[in-house]
Write a protein that holds these residues in place. Sequence first.
Motif, PDB file in Angstrom:
ATOM      1  N   VAL A 112       0.246  29.710 -34.154  1.00  0.00           N
ATOM      2  CA  VAL A 112       0.157  28.865 -32.485  1.00  0.00           C
ATOM      3  C   VAL A 112      -1.957  28.333 -32.573  1.00  0.00           C
ATOM      4  CG1 VAL A 112      -0.268  29.312 -30.014  1.00  0.00           C
ATOM      5  CG2 VAL A 112       1.648  29.694 -31.060  1.00  0.00           C
ATOM      6  N   THR A 116      -3.167  24.497 -31.946  1.00  0.00           N
ATOM      7  CA  THR A 116      -3.643  24.422 -31.213  1.00  0.00           C
ATOM      8  C   THR A 116      -5.080  24.051 -31.773  1.00  0.00           C
ATOM      9  OG1 THR A 116      -2.569  26.574 -29.543  1.00  0.00           O
ATOM     10  CG2 THR A 116      -5.008  25.523 -29.325  1.00  0.00           C
ATOM     11  N   TYR A 139       0.191  20.419 -29.221  1.00  0.00           N
ATOM     12  CA  TYR A 139       0.169  20.816 -28.228  1.00  0.00           C
ATOM     13  C   TYR A 139       1.201  21.095 -27.622  1.00  0.00           C
ATOM     14  CZ  TYR A 139      -5.322  20.390 -27.382  1.00  0.00           C
ATOM     15  OH  TYR A 139      -6.359  20.152 -27.060  1.00  0.00           O
ATOM     16  N   ALA A 142       2.607  24.640 -30.152  1.00  0.00           N
ATOM     17  CA  ALA A 142       1.837  25.393 -29.580  1.00  0.00           C
ATOM     18  C   ALA A 142       2.306  26.116 -28.448  1.00  0.00           C
ATOM     19  CB  ALA A 142       0.447  25.439 -29.422  1.00  0.00           C
ATOM     20  N   GLY A 143       3.294  25.236 -27.526  1.00  0.00           N
ATOM     21  CA  GLY A 143       3.622  26.128 -26.265  1.00  0.00           C
ATOM     22  C   GLY A 143       3.064  25.237 -25.402  1.00  0.00           C
TER      23      GLY A 143
END
Length: 147
Positions: A112, A116, A139, A142-143
């Motif tokens: 992640v 990011t 993004y 990456a959550g």
Amino acid sequence: MNDQDNAFDIDLASGIAAFECKQFSRAVGLLAPLAEQGQVEAQYRMAIMAQNGLGMLPNPLMAYSYMKSAAKAGLGLAQHGLAFMYMEGECTDKNPAKAVEWFKRAADQGLVGSLTTLAMMYEQGHGVAQDLDEARRLYRLAGFDER
């Protein structure tokens, strides 16, 4: 498994435990011989210690060498670490384009932090042509939700 492999595994486990417990001098003693033999987990931890002067004097050349070896062997955390070295110019010359390349490899493994950072690099056009659509895509991966 023979006795030599078993001793190797015990030294690796003990070295990683020492590293995690911040017993860096002990970790260096256990992990240095394994790193020299090409053990990627040992190389990654030796790179961190050499970069930051933990359990040894700072050694940027050793840090870069071990981080690059572990990254080339496919260790995601080392790929992220190497990318960061290139992005910041730590232990090697600053090279944003190489940073992007290594962040992509680490991101492909689902890190992640790499996703990011890569998204920010696309957003800012740092080391890569600015691409806001790609930044948003990364993004999301990456959550992060849309803003």
